[in-house]
Scaffold this motif. Sequence first.
Motif, short mmCIF file in Angstrom:
data_model
loop_
_atom_site.label_atom_id
_atom_site.label_comp_id
_atom_site.label_asym_id
_atom_site.label_seq_id
_atom_site.Cartn_x
_atom_site.Cartn_y
_atom_site.Cartn_z
N TYR A 83 0.83 -1.21 0.00
CA TYR A 83 0.00 0.00 0.00
C TYR A 83 0.86 1.26 0.00
CZ TYR A 83 -3.38 3.51 1.46
OH TYR A 83 -4.15 4.64 1.53
N LEU A 84 1.84 1.33 0.89
CA LEU A 84 2.68 2.52 0.98
C LEU A 84 3.53 2.71 -0.27
CD1 LEU A 84 3.67 2.40 4.74
CD2 LEU A 84 2.09 3.99 3.61
N SER A 85 3.91 1.63 -0.91
CA SER A 85 4.64 1.72 -2.18
C SER A 85 3.76 2.35 -3.25
CB SER A 85 5.10 0.33 -2.61
OG SER A 85 5.71 0.37 -3.87
N MET A 86 2.48 1.93 -3.30
CA MET A 86 1.54 2.51 -4.26
C MET A 86 1.33 3.99 -3.96
SD MET A 86 -1.43 -0.44 -4.36
CE MET A 86 -2.65 0.73 -4.87
N MET A 87 1.11 4.31 -2.70
CA MET A 87 0.82 5.69 -2.31
C MET A 87 2.02 6.60 -2.54
SD MET A 87 -2.31 5.99 -1.47
CE MET A 87 -2.68 4.78 -2.72
N ASP A 88 3.22 6.10 -2.35
CA ASP A 88 4.42 6.90 -2.57
C ASP A 88 4.48 7.36 -4.02
OD1 ASP A 88 7.00 8.02 -1.74
OD2 ASP A 88 7.85 6.47 -3.04
N GLY A 89 4.30 6.43 -4.94
CA GLY A 89 4.34 6.78 -6.36
C GLY A 89 3.20 7.70 -6.76
N LYS A 92 3.50 11.40 -5.77
CA LYS A 92 4.48 12.17 -6.54
C LYS A 92 3.99 12.45 -7.96
CE LYS A 92 8.28 10.15 -3.97
NZ LYS A 92 9.33 9.14 -3.97
N ASN A 93 2.71 12.14 -8.20
CA ASN A 93 2.14 12.27 -9.55
C ASN A 93 3.00 11.56 -10.58
OD1 ASN A 93 -0.17 13.71 -8.89
ND2 ASN A 93 0.95 15.65 -8.89
N ASP A 94 3.53 10.43 -10.18
CA ASP A 94 4.40 9.62 -11.03
C ASP A 94 3.54 8.85 -12.03
OD1 ASP A 94 6.21 7.86 -12.15
OD2 ASP A 94 6.83 6.96 -10.26
N ALA A 95 3.71 9.16 -13.30
CA ALA A 95 2.93 8.48 -14.34
C ALA A 95 3.18 6.98 -14.31
CB ALA A 95 3.26 9.05 -15.72
N GLY A 96 4.39 6.59 -13.97
CA GLY A 96 4.71 5.16 -13.87
C GLY A 96 3.92 4.48 -12.78
N ALA A 99 0.39 3.97 -14.05
CA ALA A 99 0.39 2.84 -14.98
C ALA A 99 0.55 1.52 -14.23
CB ALA A 99 1.51 3.01 -16.01
N SER A 100 1.40 1.51 -13.22
CA SER A 100 1.61 0.31 -12.43
C SER A 100 0.34 -0.10 -11.69
CB SER A 100 2.75 0.54 -11.43
OG SER A 100 2.97 -0.60 -10.66
N THR A 101 -0.40 0.89 -11.19
CA THR A 101 -1.66 0.60 -10.51
C THR A 101 -2.66 -0.01 -11.49
OG1 THR A 101 -1.29 2.39 -8.94
CG2 THR A 101 -3.55 1.62 -9.18
#
Length: 135
Positions: A83-89, A92-96, A99-101
């Motif tokens: 969960y925290l890995s998802m939220m971190d990205g 940061k408005n990380d497009a990757g 896409a990963s989600t």
Amino acid sequence: VYSSIMQGFEEVTLTWKGEAFTVPADRQLMLVAKIEDALSGDTGEQAIGMLLRREGPPYARLAMAFGAALRFAGCHVADDVVYLSMMDGLSKNDAGAVASTQESIMALLSIVSPPMGRALSGYDEKKSLTKPQPD
């Protein structure tokens, strides 16, 4: 009647932090149950419906489902880490990360309902059964 359109389960490989974890085809139904339990919890909703919602499942449920799948495949990871890995990205408005989600949702859908996953991904059974012929 259904045998002409149905295929058996196939081996599934999940990746976490660059490491691959594989679940053999003969353990897929139990993997499906683990994912469904994590997604649905006590809501009474069908897991497929949650995955197909326009906004997708709640992120906590998605993380728990992906974590359950990873652990079933042999990875030692806690749901809160996923969960925290998802939220971190996402923070940061990380497009990757977005896409990963989306890829995680499609991966879980493809595990829970292989025929639906193939249909949504544009998988063409006839093309996949023949090797490309050299020119």
